[in-house]
Design an enzyme around this catalytic site. Structure first.
Site, PDB file in Angstrom:
ATOM      1  CG  LEU A 228      -1.701  -1.255   1.541  1.00  0.00           C
ATOM      2  CD1 LEU A 228      -2.482  -1.078   2.836  1.00  0.00           C
ATOM      3  CD2 LEU A 228      -2.629  -1.602   0.391  1.00  0.00           C
ATOM      4  CD  GLU A 229       4.224   4.637  -1.783  1.00  0.00           C
ATOM      5  OE1 GLU A 229       5.023   5.582  -1.761  1.00  0.00           O
ATOM      6  OE2 GLU A 229       4.512   3.497  -1.342  1.00  0.00           O
TER       7      GLU A 229
END
Length: 472
Positions: A228-229
């Site tokens: 996840l960014e």
């Protein structure tokens, strides 16, 4: 049949494009078909995969004008779209060059003389990528290219807000049968993204913290990895020893490039009291020189606000700040021009951490500046956030490096801003709520798509000393 989704043009405000999300059953079939192709793709070998990606790059170059036109229609800006395409194409070359060394198997002796170790890796069969609207092309492919080289098949679900760029990519894919079988783009909104997670072996998501949490929970239920960014509220610290001419230019770019629509934009600025007045006057003067890219895309540097809902968020943050005592020195108004939403570079002072503009992700060309009296106070203010994506420090190099070590963020630019947008070699993790999982930069960006396998080889024909004594 699922309902069509109308897509808004950010320059005109008109809904001039339509996408049709696949029904869940059709998406599942697409995933199965792509998964089947992965077996042949892996057997093709790294050299074959590199050749296929290079063929795709050449096909994209042949239709570059169409891709540029689509990306401009998606985002309303030209110069950043050109840079986005250049970055995407160069990433193909970069990963093709790095992959042979990074994907080598290794064999070595171990602490036990008669046990050898062969270290190898195998790819996750099917990777799902859910990407955002602010850099539609770059952020839909930043994970795609290394995953493909690792031997994975990939399905990409871009944002429904900026999906036009997909058509030229698909046209280019049709010229490369080997790649066409393992790289699929599906169009849709959040429901399509949710369905995709149910059919893949690993998911990469770039977007908001709220949606990222849902992605993480869905992936956890299926026991698959999630990278996840997420959001950012990147601080810049400007110390007394800083070069103000350099600092103001770097911070202006880092704050307003792509109209501030970047997770790694500088969104809050802390300046030493002794140089505060001089700093913000210089920043305001430079901000005034930037123009809106209106009425044409060549008219200026600042494009429109891409997502209509973001205009409301930016406006709300500015209103909240003014109501709590902030002073606006330039910009500060959301303008309706030709049907699109626009915001000029905006500098604020008299701000504090009770204001949304200092604590929540604004995602606009907004530069709130706050003075500090000591370095310890500056570090404390910079770390007073739920985010920890990146940051910047301006000072003499030794002093800046000392401060950088104290900041809770994954990447710190020294005497520059938002360098991870340009330079991708450095591995970094997102701190706090800015993300989760392995680095999407550096060697780890490719290796995270591989599952490590250890093969332990007994090299002699005698009983191991730890076996049971079972003599005749």
């Amino acid at each position: 049949m699922t309902n069509p989704i109308e897509v808004r043009n950010p320059r005109t405000g008109k809904f001039d494009y339509v996408i049709i999300p696949p029904p869940p059953r059709l998406l599942a079939q697409q995933c199965k078909r792509t998964r089947r192709g992965q077996v042949r793709w892996q057997q093709l070998g790294l050299e074959g995969r590199i050749e296929a990606l290079q063929q795709w790059k050449e096909a994209i170059l042949s239709g570059r004008d169409r891709l540029t036109e689509a990306l401009v229609n998606d985002t309303g800006r030209l110069s950043t779209s050109v840079l986005e395409i250049d970055s995407f194409l160069s990433s193909i070359d970069r990963w093709c060059k790095l992959a042979p060394e990074l994907l080598q198997d290794s064999a070595k002796n171990t602490a036990i003389p008669f046990i050898a170790l062969q270290q190898t890796s195998v790819p996750y069969p099917l990777v799902g990528i859910i990407s955002p609207w602010n850099f539609p092309l770059l952020l839909s492919t930043i994970d795609t290219i290394p995953a493909l080289l690792a031997g994975c098949a990939v399905i990409v679900k871009p944002s429904e807000i900026a999906p036009r760029f997909v058509a030229p990519l698909k046209t280019a894919l049709s010229a490369v049968p080997e790649l066409r079988d393992v790289l699929t783009f599906v169009e849709g909104a959040g429901a399509t993204g949710s369905d995709l997670i149910e059919n893949v072996d690993l998911v990469c998501f770039t977007g908001s913290v709220a949606t990222g949490r849902k992605v993480a929970e869905a992936a956890a239920k299926r026991f698959i990895p999630a990278f996840l960014e997420l959001g950012g509220k990147d601080p810049a610290i400007v110390l007394e020893s800083a070069n103000l001419e350099l600092a103001t230019s770097a911070i202006l770019w880092g704050s307003v490039v792509n109209t501030g629509q970047s997770c790694l934009s500088i969104e809050r600025i802390y300046v030493a009291e002794s140089i505060f007045e001089k700093f913000y006057h210089q920043l305001v003067a430079k901000a005034y020189r930037l123009q809106l890219a209106y009425p044409t895309v060549e008219s200026g540097e600042i494009g429109p606000i891409i997502a209509e809902r973001q205009a409301a968020i930016i406006s709300g943050h500015l209103l909240d700040a003014v109501e709590k005592g902030a002073v606006i020195h330039c910009g500060g108004v959301i303008e309706d021009l030709g049907g699109g939403w626009w915001c000029r570079p905006t500098v604020l002072t008299q701000v504090n951490h009770s204001m949304k503009v200092m604590t929540e992700e604004t995602f606009g060309p907004i530069m709130p500046i706050m003075p500090f009296s000591t370095v310890e106070e500056a570090v404390s203010l910079a770390n007073d956030s739920i985010y920890g994506l990146s940051a910047a420090v301006f000072a003499s190099e030794a002093e800046a490096l000392e401060v950088a070590q104290q900041i809770d963020a994954g990447a710190i630019s020294i005497n520059d801003a938002a360098l991870t947008a340009i330079m991708h070699e450095g591995e970094k993790n997102a701190f706090k709520f800015s993300g989760m999982g392995g680095s999407r930069m550096g060697a780890a960006a490719l290796k995270r798509f591989m599952r490590k396998k250890a093969i332990l080889i007994k090299t002699n024909a005698t009983n191991d000393p730890w076996w049971f004594e079972t003599g005749e």
